[in-house]
Design an enzyme around this catalytic site. Sequence first.
Site, PDB file in Angstrom:
ATOM      1  N   PHE A  59     -10.963   7.995   7.102  1.00  0.00           N
ATOM      2  CA  PHE A  59     -11.941   7.196   7.855  1.00  0.00           C
ATOM      3  C   PHE A  59     -12.221   5.936   7.054  1.00  0.00           C
ATOM      4  CE2 PHE A  59     -12.497  10.604  10.659  1.00  0.00           C
ATOM      5  CZ  PHE A  59     -13.210  10.124  11.751  1.00  0.00           C
TER       6      PHE A  59
ATOM      7  N   ASN B 109     -25.603   8.508  -0.182  1.00  0.00           N
ATOM      8  CA  ASN B 109     -25.385   7.447   0.814  1.00  0.00           C
ATOM      9  C   ASN B 109     -25.896   7.929   2.167  1.00  0.00           C
ATOM     10  OD1 ASN B 109     -23.114   8.690   2.386  1.00  0.00           O
ATOM     11  ND2 ASN B 109     -22.174   8.651   0.358  1.00  0.00           N
TER      12      ASN B 109
ATOM     13  N   ASP C  64     -10.189  10.228  -6.042  1.00  0.00           N
ATOM     14  CA  ASP C  64     -10.052   9.948  -4.610  1.00  0.00           C
ATOM     15  C   ASP C  64      -9.363  11.156  -3.971  1.00  0.00           C
ATOM     16  OD1 ASP C  64      -9.876   7.163  -2.710  1.00  0.00           O
ATOM     17  OD2 ASP C  64      -8.773   8.945  -2.065  1.00  0.00           O
TER      18      ASP C  64
ATOM     19  N   LYS D  34      -3.600   4.445   0.542  1.00  0.00           N
ATOM     20  CA  LYS D  34      -3.734   5.899   0.348  1.00  0.00           C
ATOM     21  C   LYS D  34      -2.579   6.660   0.992  1.00  0.00           C
ATOM     22  CE  LYS D  34      -8.747   5.502   0.060  1.00  0.00           C
ATOM     23  NZ  LYS D  34      -9.983   6.236  -0.156  1.00  0.00           N
TER      24      LYS D  34
HETATM   25  N1  CTP Z   1     -12.239   9.015   0.227  1.00  0.00           N
HETATM   26  C1  CTP Z   1     -11.805  10.060  -0.541  1.00  0.00           C
HETATM   27  N2  CTP Z   1     -12.196  10.149  -1.841  1.00  0.00           N
HETATM   28  C2  CTP Z   1     -12.964   9.197  -2.396  1.00  0.00           C
HETATM   29  C3  CTP Z   1     -13.407   8.104  -1.614  1.00  0.00           C
HETATM   30  C4  CTP Z   1     -13.026   8.055  -0.304  1.00  0.00           C
HETATM   31  O1  CTP Z   1     -11.077  10.940  -0.034  1.00  0.00           O
HETATM   32  N3  CTP Z   1     -13.314   9.315  -3.653  1.00  0.00           N
HETATM   33  C5  CTP Z   1     -11.819   8.958   1.635  1.00  0.00           C
HETATM   34  C6  CTP Z   1     -12.959   9.037   2.616  1.00  0.00           C
HETATM   35  O2  CTP Z   1     -13.218  10.386   2.975  1.00  0.00           O
HETATM   36  C7  CTP Z   1     -12.420   8.236   3.779  1.00  0.00           C
HETATM   37  C8  CTP Z   1     -11.509   7.218   3.124  1.00  0.00           C
HETATM   38  O3  CTP Z   1     -11.215   7.720   1.831  1.00  0.00           O
HETATM   39  O4  CTP Z   1     -11.622   9.027   4.638  1.00  0.00           O
HETATM   40  C9  CTP Z   1     -12.084   5.849   2.990  1.00  0.00           C
HETATM   41  O5  CTP Z   1     -13.328   5.921   2.353  1.00  0.00           O
HETATM   42  P1  CTP Z   1     -14.138   4.603   2.042  1.00  0.00           P
HETATM   43  O6  CTP Z   1     -15.355   4.963   1.281  1.00  0.00           O
HETATM   44  O7  CTP Z   1     -14.260   3.791   3.282  1.00  0.00           O
HETATM   45  O8  CTP Z   1     -13.117   3.812   1.135  1.00  0.00           O
HETATM   46  P2  CTP Z   1     -12.899   3.709  -0.378  1.00  0.00           P
HETATM   47  O9  CTP Z   1     -11.491   4.113  -0.672  1.00  0.00           O
HETATM   48  O10 CTP Z   1     -13.961   4.427  -1.134  1.00  0.00           O
HETATM   49  O11 CTP Z   1     -12.999   2.110  -0.591  1.00  0.00           O
HETATM   50  P3  CTP Z   1     -14.275   1.125  -0.597  1.00  0.00           P
HETATM   51  O12 CTP Z   1     -15.476   1.970  -0.949  1.00  0.00           O
HETATM   52  O13 CTP Z   1     -13.932   0.137  -1.640  1.00  0.00           O
HETATM   53  O14 CTP Z   1     -14.368   0.528   0.767  1.00  0.00           O
END
Ligand code: CTP
Length: 405
Positions: free
Chosen positions: A327, A214, A310, A345
Site C-alpha cells: 500500500f 501513526n 522493511d 520493493k
Molecule cells: N512497509 C513495510 N515495512 C516497513 C515500512 C513499510 O512492509 N518498514 C510496507 C507498508 O506496509 C506498505 C508499503 O510498505 O505496504 C509502503 O509503506 P509506506 O509507509 O507508504 O512507504 P515507505 O516504504 O515507508 O516509504 P515512505 O515512508 O518514505 O513514504
Amino acid sequence: MSNPSTALTDTRLLLGVSGGIAAYKSAELVRQARAAGAQVRVVMTAAAEHFVGAATFQALSGQPVRSSLWDPAAEAAMGHIELARWASQVLVAPASADLLARYAQGMGNDLLTTVLLATAAPVALAPAMNQQMWAHPATSANVARLRERGVAIWGPGVGDQACGESGAGRMLEASELVEALIAAKVGDQLRGLRIVVSAGPTFEDLDPVRFIGNRSSGRMGFAIAEQAALMGAEVVLVAGPTSLPTPARVERVNVRSAEQMLRAVLDQIDRADVYVGAAAVADYRPVAPRPSKIKKAAEVMELKLVRNPDILATLADRARRPFLVGFAAETDDVLHYARGKLEAKRLDLIAANRVGLPGCGFDSADNELTLLWPDGELALPRASKAELARRLLLHVSERIRSRQG
Ligand code: CTP
C-alpha cells in the site's frame, strides 16, 4: 455518497416479502440491492400487503410485483416456474414464523411458497418476528429443518422490537442483508488461497508509557481480511494496536512494534500464497527504549531513532515469495511515489491512495485506490472499504490464476 457499486452485477434477486412490520425495511433493501447492481423482482404474500403496498416495491424494483398464483395476466407474462428459474438468488425478508413453517413443511399454498419449492437457486431467509415466537420450539424445529436442507438463515438480530419487547427476532438491516448477498455470491472466489494481511499502525516504545505511532485505523486491512475470508480464502491477520473486532473466520495475531510484525509475518509466510501489507509500519524506532519513564529535565530533548526493517522488502528477497501487495498512502504525487515503491520493493501490486483528504483514507469508511503493477494500472473509484477490498482481491486472484494458467 458512494459510487454505484458492481458487487451484485449478474445477481437476479427474487425477493420474497412475507407479513411483518419489518417489510418496510425490505423497501430499502430493494433500493440498496439495485444500487449494488442486482436485478430485483419482488413476490409478496397476502399478509405482506397489509404492511407495505405493492406499488412501493414496484416503483423501487422497476418491475411488476407478483403476489398471486391466480393472476392470469401476470402468469402469462412470467409464470411462477419461470420466475423460480429466473432467480440466481432467492431471499425472503422478512421471513415470518408462518412462512418458515409453511416452507419447512413443503407447502405450496401461495405464489411465494410455490416459487420456493420450484427454484434451484440458493435460498436465504431473514427471519423477523416477536422474540417469543422466534424462541418457540416449533420455530426452532422449522429453522433446523430448513438449515439441514441447505437454506441459509441470516439473522435475526437482537434488540428492541416493534411490539415493545426486546430480544432475538429483529430482521437484519438492509445494508447487512446486502453484505450477506454479496458474501453469498463471492463465496468461492478465493477458495484454496492462503492470505496473510498486515493491518493497523505499529507503536514503537520510548518508555513504558510513551510510544511513537501513526494515525492508521487499520480499517482497510481489516476490510481486506474480512472480505478475503468471505471470498473463501484462509486468512491470517497480523494486526498492530487497534480496537477493531476480529472479522469472522479470520485468524488474528496481535503485535505492537514493526519488529514484532515482521516476526509474526515471517512465521506465517512459508504457507502463504499472498501477502497484503496494509499496515502503516513505522519507519523508525527509538534506538534504546528506556525501561522506566523518562522524566522531564532538559529544555530540548533529542530522540535518536533507527530504521526499522522493511517487511515487504524482506519478503521480496526470499527465494519462495508469495504474491506481494503493498500500500502507498501519500499526500502528494500519489501515483509517482507509488510506482517508485512498486519498483523499489519489487512488488507484484501496489494500492495507492491519497491521505489527508476529508472523508477518505485514514479513519474513514470510504476510500479511493489506484492499483498499479509493473505493466498496468487501474483506478478504483471512491467506495466503501469493503467494496474496494473485494475489487482488489478479485484483481489479485485473477493475476494469480493467469500466472498459474
Ligand atoms: N512497509 C513495510 N515495512 C516497513 C515500512 C513499510 O512492509 N518498514 C510496507 C507498508 O506496509 C506498505 C508499503 O510498505 O505496504 C509502503 O509503506 P509506506 O509507509 O507508504 O512507504 P515507505 O516504504 O515507508 O516509504 P515512505 O515512508 O518514505 O513514504
